[in-house]
Design an enzyme around this catalytic site. Structure first.
Site, mmCIF file in Angstrom:
data_model
loop_
_atom_site.group_PDB
_atom_site.id
_atom_site.type_symbol
_atom_site.label_atom_id
_atom_site.label_comp_id
_atom_site.label_asym_id
_atom_site.label_seq_id
_atom_site.Cartn_x
_atom_site.Cartn_y
_atom_site.Cartn_z
ATOM 1 N N ASP A 1 -1.909 18.174 3.433
ATOM 2 C CA ASP A 1 -1.780 18.774 2.416
ATOM 3 C C ASP A 1 -0.803 20.279 2.724
ATOM 4 O O ASP A 1 -0.783 21.263 2.163
ATOM 5 C CB ASP A 1 -3.492 19.971 2.734
ATOM 6 C CG ASP A 1 -4.907 18.923 0.948
ATOM 7 O OD1 ASP A 1 -4.454 18.255 0.657
ATOM 8 O OD2 ASP A 1 -6.033 19.385 1.721
ATOM 9 N N GLU B 1 5.611 11.557 0.496
ATOM 10 C CA GLU B 1 4.405 11.935 0.318
ATOM 11 C C GLU B 1 3.490 12.317 -0.916
ATOM 12 O O GLU B 1 2.936 13.214 -1.516
ATOM 13 C CB GLU B 1 5.185 13.813 0.439
ATOM 14 C CG GLU B 1 5.692 13.314 1.753
ATOM 15 C CD GLU B 1 5.439 14.806 2.854
ATOM 16 O OE1 GLU B 1 4.295 15.502 2.997
ATOM 17 O OE2 GLU B 1 6.091 15.261 3.572
ATOM 18 N N ALA C 1 1.112 -1.161 -0.174
ATOM 19 C CA ALA C 1 -0.164 -0.369 0.112
ATOM 20 C C ALA C 1 0.712 1.494 0.095
ATOM 21 O O ALA C 1 0.997 1.752 1.142
ATOM 22 C CB ALA C 1 -1.261 -0.309 1.266
ATOM 23 N N GLY C 2 1.210 1.356 -1.233
ATOM 24 C CA GLY C 2 1.811 3.482 -1.195
ATOM 25 C C GLY C 2 0.981 4.309 -2.020
ATOM 26 O O GLY C 2 0.453 4.504 -0.732
ATOM 27 N N SER C 3 0.955 3.969 -3.003
ATOM 28 C CA SER C 3 -0.510 4.949 -3.492
ATOM 29 C C SER C 3 -0.970 5.155 -2.605
ATOM 30 O O SER C 3 -1.866 5.663 -3.618
ATOM 31 C CB SER C 3 0.095 5.657 -5.297
ATOM 32 O OG SER C 3 1.253 5.953 -5.454
ATOM 33 N N GLN D 1 28.653 30.183 -24.185
ATOM 34 C CA GLN D 1 27.120 29.827 -24.336
ATOM 35 C C GLN D 1 26.527 28.792 -24.165
ATOM 36 O O GLN D 1 25.212 29.044 -23.508
ATOM 37 C CB GLN D 1 27.289 31.142 -25.697
ATOM 38 C CG GLN D 1 25.800 31.967 -25.732
ATOM 39 C CD GLN D 1 24.875 32.285 -26.349
ATOM 40 O OE1 GLN D 1 25.416 31.814 -27.982
ATOM 41 N NE2 GLN D 1 24.596 33.652 -26.771
HETATM 42 C C1 LIG Z 1 13.215 6.651 0.839
HETATM 43 C C2 LIG Z 1 11.538 6.903 1.270
HETATM 44 C C3 LIG Z 1 10.730 8.042 2.823
HETATM 45 C C4 LIG Z 1 9.925 7.482 2.865
HETATM 46 N N1 LIG Z 1 8.701 7.845 3.887
HETATM 47 C C5 LIG Z 1 8.109 7.740 4.500
HETATM 48 C C6 LIG Z 1 6.909 7.947 5.677
HETATM 49 O O1 LIG Z 1 7.899 8.953 6.438
HETATM 50 N N2 LIG Z 1 5.916 7.673 5.866
HETATM 51 C C7 LIG Z 1 5.187 6.893 5.307
HETATM 52 O O2 LIG Z 1 3.807 6.590 5.715
HETATM 53 N N3 LIG Z 1 5.942 6.427 4.021
HETATM 54 C C8 LIG Z 1 7.166 6.855 3.072
HETATM 55 N N4 LIG Z 1 7.276 7.288 1.994
HETATM 56 C C9 LIG Z 1 6.998 5.969 1.285
HETATM 57 C C10 LIG Z 1 6.125 6.686 -0.407
HETATM 58 O O3 LIG Z 1 5.675 7.848 0.174
HETATM 59 C C11 LIG Z 1 5.836 5.915 -1.267
HETATM 60 O O4 LIG Z 1 7.026 4.800 -1.345
HETATM 61 C C12 LIG Z 1 4.689 6.995 -2.097
HETATM 62 O O5 LIG Z 1 3.914 7.099 -1.441
HETATM 63 C C13 LIG Z 1 5.026 5.334 -3.394
HETATM 64 O O6 LIG Z 1 4.586 4.510 -3.467
HETATM 65 P P1 LIG Z 1 5.069 3.256 -3.740
HETATM 66 O O7 LIG Z 1 6.731 3.048 -3.226
HETATM 67 O O8 LIG Z 1 4.598 1.749 -2.640
HETATM 68 O O9 LIG Z 1 4.717 2.896 -5.158
HETATM 69 P P2 LIG Z 1 3.930 2.880 -6.300
HETATM 70 O O10 LIG Z 1 2.115 3.054 -5.192
HETATM 71 O O11 LIG Z 1 3.860 1.041 -6.148
HETATM 72 O O12 LIG Z 1 3.734 2.888 -7.562
HETATM 73 C C14 LIG Z 1 4.700 2.954 -8.291
HETATM 74 C C15 LIG Z 1 4.616 3.570 -9.315
HETATM 75 O O13 LIG Z 1 3.251 3.740 -9.953
HETATM 76 C C16 LIG Z 1 3.112 5.067 -10.236
HETATM 77 N N5 LIG Z 1 1.732 4.646 -10.069
HETATM 78 C C17 LIG Z 1 0.769 4.364 -8.944
HETATM 79 N N6 LIG Z 1 -0.711 4.490 -9.021
HETATM 80 C C18 LIG Z 1 -0.729 5.448 -9.887
HETATM 81 C C19 LIG Z 1 -1.960 5.959 -10.122
HETATM 82 N N7 LIG Z 1 -3.111 5.597 -9.575
HETATM 83 N N8 LIG Z 1 -2.381 6.993 -11.464
HETATM 84 C C20 LIG Z 1 -1.038 7.409 -12.241
HETATM 85 N N9 LIG Z 1 0.151 6.742 -11.577
HETATM 86 C C21 LIG Z 1 0.461 5.557 -10.604
HETATM 87 C C22 LIG Z 1 3.337 5.825 -9.089
HETATM 88 O O14 LIG Z 1 3.531 7.113 -10.000
HETATM 89 C C23 LIG Z 1 4.822 5.087 -9.727
HETATM 90 O O15 LIG Z 1 5.655 6.066 -10.197
HETATM 91 C C24 LIG Z 1 8.635 7.103 1.692
HETATM 92 C C25 LIG Z 1 9.660 6.129 0.804
HETATM 93 C C26 LIG Z 1 10.487 6.522 0.582
HETATM 94 C C27 LIG Z 1 10.946 5.733 -0.731
#
Ligand SMILES: Cc1cc2nc3c(=O)[nH]c(=O)nc-3n(C[C@H](O)[C@H](O)[C@H](O)COP(=O)(O)OP(=O)(O)OC[C@H]3O[C@@H](n4cnc5c(N)ncnc54)[C@H](O)[C@@H]3O)c2cc1C
Length: 389
Positions: A239, A365, A129-131, A278
């Site tokens: 936000d 974020e 669960a990321g995005s 340049q």
């Molecule tokens: C160094 C680091 C520090 C972090 N710190 C924190 C923290 O303190 N607290 C916390 O809770 N999280 C933290 N995170 C998590 C971070 O917020 C997530 O990595 C981020 O939200 C993306 O989730 P994911 O990596 O699972 O990518 P995914 O959601 O798997 O996405 C993979 C790719 O698919 C794209 N994608 C996914 N869904 C869609 C969509 N609907 N439309 C278009 N494109 C899409 C994404 O843009 C990305 O390019 C951290 C991450 C890192 C790497």
């Protein structure tokens, strides 16, 4: 260019700039190389009052808002984005308490955070669960006078180092967007442990770690706002913190520009300073223009949010500030490496680190793709029903 800052805002900017130059600059390469958490620097920031910039005076802070946070973050990021990330992540962890905490929670946690006595962190992300934050699996089940948390959070900045964690967990999946809640969990709570510590491409002075909850009991007094408000707390927090990610972008881009101009004025090829070519001048000119444009957007959005309190278009604008400034950071740091040529690729020079560091700003974020989704959706809503002129 100046941005009509008040004497107090200029003071914060100067303070952060001075500390960044005097204390962060001498150790940034070593922290990056050793992947070491900057505890000494966190103490210095705490003593200087930097952690309290956006916390109200009632709780020992300076009483500033999003703008003041952006000013401090930009200056720290100009010197080291890894250190700035550790600083900003404490603000991210504190924000849910600042926005939605009860008076008791504010009194208990904010003064320590403001003084840097205890760092904070924010945890929503999980392995699957990321995005798609709505698909988190960490659960909080009501039991007696509290909740029992089970699950694993991934990639949490300040993980292991922070003392105060704001954690989003599912309390009732059937309720969909109202099915998650925000909790304050203190380090040392039984059933709360730290897992894998990540090795990263950049921002290596920051700690990124797993948080593991196994039958971790959290008293009901630690719920932020009320049960079911977890995603709202998260969205409102982001936000207000996303312009800060934009400020990180402005800072690291400005840092790379500083290095590139200095280098171009010194390096000679074909018996001329390379800045006299340049092609190099135009590269630098575009970098400088983008940095100023990003700063103008970030500071305007921050000021607007502070002034209007909770404007309707806050998600769109804070997303724009984050997207634009982080894309600028990636481009400007990459171009800075180009200005340095082969030397830019070497660790003896700071621009390769800046380029590695900048990449994270397009990811955390909320990725820049997700920000663009939000901006697009908001535009669609704004224009619904509007007649074409
Ligand atoms: C160094 C680091 C520090 C972090 N710190 C924190 C923290 O303190 N607290 C916390 O809770 N999280 C933290 N995170 C998590 C971070 O917020 C997530 O990595 C981020 O939200 C993306 O989730 P994911 O990596 O699972 O990518 P995914 O959601 O798997 O996405 C993979 C790719 O698919 C794209 N994608 C996914 N869904 C869609 C969509 N609907 N439309 C278009 N494109 C899409 C994404 O843009 C990305 O390019 C951290 C991450 C890192 C790497």
């Amino acid at each position: 260019m100046h941005y009509f800052l008040t004497p107090e805002q200029l003071m914060i900017q100067d303070l952060a700039r001075k500390i960044a130059r005097e204390k962060v600059l001498p150790v940034r390469a070593e922290l990056d190389e050793k992947e070491e958490f900057p505890w000494e620097l966190m103490k210095i920031f705490g003593e200087a009052g930097l952690f309290g910039v956006s916390i109200s005076e009632e709780y020992g802070g300076f009483g500033g808002g999003v703008l003041e946070n952006c000013l401090a973050v930009e200056e720290l990021s100009r010197i080291c984005l890894g250190v700035a990330t550790s600083y900003a992540a404490s603000g991210l962890g504190a924000h849910p308490i600042m926005l939605y905490g009860s008076p008791e929670q504010k009194k208990k946690y904010l003064p320590d955070i403001a003084r840097g006595k205890r760092l904070a962190a924010f945890g929503i992300t999980e392995a699957d669960a990321g995005s798609d934050a709505g698909s988190i699996r960490t659960t909080a089940v009501r039991k007696g006078e509290g909740y029992v948390l089970n699950g694993t959070k991934q990639w949490i900045t300040n993980g292991g180092e922070a003392e105060i964690y704001t954690i989003i967990a599912i309390t009732d999946r059937a309720k969909g967007p109202r099915g998650a809640s925000a909790f304050i969990v203190e380090k040392g709570t039984s059933g709360f442990n730290f897992g894998k510590k990540e090795k990263k491409l950049g921002i290596r002075a920051s700690a990124t770690r797993e948080l593991v909850f196994q039958d971790c009991f959290v008293p009901k007094e630690n719920v932020i706002a009320r049960e079911g408000m977890g995603f709202i707390v998260t969205m409102r927090t982001f936000d207000r913190t996303r312009p800060g990610v934009g400020a990180q972008g402005v800072g690291v881009a400005q840092g790379a520009l500083d290095e590139a101009v200095r280098y171009a004025r010194e390096r000679e090829q074909f018996e001329k300073k390379i800045i006299s070519f340049q092609a190099v001048q135009h590269l630098l000119a575009d970098m400088a223009t983008l940095v100023e444009a990003a700063r103008a957007l970030v500071l305007s959005v921050a000021r607007y949010i502070d002034h209007e309190k909770d404007p309707k278009d806050i998600s769109k604008l804070s997303g724009m500030a984050k997207v634009f400034a982080s894309d600028v950071a990636m481009r400007v740091t990459t171009d800075a490496v180009q200005v340095f040529g082969g030397y830019g690729y070497m660790r003896e020079y700071p621009v390769e680190k800046m380029m590695r560091d900048a990449k994270i700003l397009q990811i955390y974020e909320g990725t820049n793709q997700i920000q663009r989704n939000v901006i697009g959706l908001e535009l669609n809503k704004e224009y619904a029903g509007k007649k074409s002129s």
